[in-house]
Design a protein around this motif. Structure first.
Motif, PDB file in Angstrom:
ATOM      1  N   THR A 184      44.064  43.798  42.870  1.00  0.00           N
ATOM      2  CA  THR A 184      43.570  44.675  43.931  1.00  0.00           C
ATOM      3  C   THR A 184      42.374  44.031  44.621  1.00  0.00           C
ATOM      4  O   THR A 184      41.797  43.051  44.150  1.00  0.00           O
ATOM      5  CB  THR A 184      43.143  46.037  43.360  1.00  0.00           C
ATOM      6  OG1 THR A 184      42.021  45.836  42.491  1.00  0.00           O
ATOM      7  CG2 THR A 184      44.280  46.698  42.607  1.00  0.00           C
ATOM      8  N   ARG A 185      42.023  44.591  45.744  1.00  0.00           N
ATOM      9  CA  ARG A 185      40.882  44.068  46.511  1.00  0.00           C
ATOM     10  C   ARG A 185      39.604  44.116  45.683  1.00  0.00           C
ATOM     11  O   ARG A 185      38.820  43.177  45.693  1.00  0.00           O
ATOM     12  CB  ARG A 185      40.743  44.905  47.779  1.00  0.00           C
ATOM     13  CG  ARG A 185      39.572  44.524  48.647  1.00  0.00           C
ATOM     14  CD  ARG A 185      39.588  45.340  49.933  1.00  0.00           C
ATOM     15  NE  ARG A 185      38.314  45.401  50.588  1.00  0.00           N
ATOM     16  CZ  ARG A 185      37.834  44.458  51.377  1.00  0.00           C
ATOM     17  NH1 ARG A 185      38.530  43.365  51.567  1.00  0.00           N
ATOM     18  NH2 ARG A 185      36.663  44.597  51.971  1.00  0.00           N
ATOM     19  N   ARG A 186      39.409  45.181  44.947  1.00  0.00           N
ATOM     20  CA  ARG A 186      38.197  45.330  44.139  1.00  0.00           C
ATOM     21  C   ARG A 186      38.135  44.243  43.045  1.00  0.00           C
ATOM     22  O   ARG A 186      37.077  43.692  42.772  1.00  0.00           O
ATOM     23  CB  ARG A 186      38.168  46.707  43.496  1.00  0.00           C
ATOM     24  CG  ARG A 186      36.894  46.998  42.737  1.00  0.00           C
ATOM     25  CD  ARG A 186      36.860  48.401  42.252  1.00  0.00           C
ATOM     26  NE  ARG A 186      36.623  49.263  43.401  1.00  0.00           N
ATOM     27  CZ  ARG A 186      36.376  50.552  43.330  1.00  0.00           C
ATOM     28  NH1 ARG A 186      36.373  51.152  42.167  1.00  0.00           N
ATOM     29  NH2 ARG A 186      36.168  51.271  44.413  1.00  0.00           N
ATOM     30  N   SER A 234      49.965  41.705  42.300  1.00  0.00           N
ATOM     31  CA  SER A 234      48.765  41.051  42.820  1.00  0.00           C
ATOM     32  C   SER A 234      47.515  41.865  42.482  1.00  0.00           C
ATOM     33  O   SER A 234      47.566  43.083  42.372  1.00  0.00           O
ATOM     34  CB  SER A 234      48.880  40.883  44.334  1.00  0.00           C
ATOM     35  OG  SER A 234      48.908  42.147  44.949  1.00  0.00           O
ATOM     36  N   ARG A 238      35.197  37.098  42.594  1.00  0.00           N
ATOM     37  CA  ARG A 238      34.415  36.221  43.479  1.00  0.00           C
ATOM     38  C   ARG A 238      32.932  36.297  43.140  1.00  0.00           C
ATOM     39  O   ARG A 238      32.243  35.283  43.071  1.00  0.00           O
ATOM     40  CB  ARG A 238      34.656  36.622  44.931  1.00  0.00           C
ATOM     41  CG  ARG A 238      34.104  35.638  45.924  1.00  0.00           C
ATOM     42  CD  ARG A 238      34.403  36.029  47.349  1.00  0.00           C
ATOM     43  NE  ARG A 238      35.825  36.264  47.543  1.00  0.00           N
ATOM     44  CZ  ARG A 238      36.323  37.200  48.357  1.00  0.00           C
ATOM     45  NH1 ARG A 238      35.520  37.955  49.061  1.00  0.00           N
ATOM     46  NH2 ARG A 238      37.615  37.351  48.482  1.00  0.00           N
ATOM     47  N   ARG A 268      39.530  41.250  43.197  1.00  0.00           N
ATOM     48  CA  ARG A 268      39.259  39.969  43.838  1.00  0.00           C
ATOM     49  C   ARG A 268      37.785  39.820  44.173  1.00  0.00           C
ATOM     50  O   ARG A 268      37.193  38.757  44.003  1.00  0.00           O
ATOM     51  CB  ARG A 268      40.103  39.806  45.099  1.00  0.00           C
ATOM     52  CG  ARG A 268      41.552  39.458  44.798  1.00  0.00           C
ATOM     53  CD  ARG A 268      42.306  39.262  46.065  1.00  0.00           C
ATOM     54  NE  ARG A 268      42.467  40.606  46.656  1.00  0.00           N
ATOM     55  CZ  ARG A 268      42.894  40.856  47.873  1.00  0.00           C
ATOM     56  NH1 ARG A 268      43.203  39.874  48.675  1.00  0.00           N
ATOM     57  NH2 ARG A 268      43.028  42.089  48.318  1.00  0.00           N
ATOM     58  N   ILE A 269      37.177  40.902  44.677  1.00  0.00           N
ATOM     59  CA  ILE A 269      35.755  40.872  45.011  1.00  0.00           C
ATOM     60  C   ILE A 269      34.922  40.663  43.754  1.00  0.00           C
ATOM     61  O   ILE A 269      33.978  39.870  43.739  1.00  0.00           O
ATOM     62  CB  ILE A 269      35.346  42.171  45.754  1.00  0.00           C
ATOM     63  CG1 ILE A 269      35.985  42.200  47.142  1.00  0.00           C
ATOM     64  CG2 ILE A 269      33.833  42.283  45.848  1.00  0.00           C
ATOM     65  CD1 ILE A 269      35.804  43.509  47.876  1.00  0.00           C
TER      66      ILE A 269
END
Length: 50
Positions: A4-6, A2, A12, A8-9
């Motif tokens: 990473t959070r970074r 998946s 977006r 995905r941000i």
């Protein structure tokens, strides 16, 4: 695996930036249509194609 959070941000923000750019481009085009001279020039250019 998946993202990473970074990632995905970032994805977006890139999507929001692309959307904002598209809205600005559409507003610019619609603003041109309110000018009669532009509409005449556009019609002349389209007619010149035939």
């Amino acid at each position: 695996m998946s993202p990473t959070r970074r990632q995905r941000i970032r994805k977006r923000w890139l999507a929001r930036l692309a959307g904002a750019a598209a809205v600005l481009a559409l507003l610019a085009v619609f603003a041109l249509y309110t000018q009669p001279e532009f509409m005449v020039m556009l019609a002349d250019q389209v007619w010149a194609c035939f």
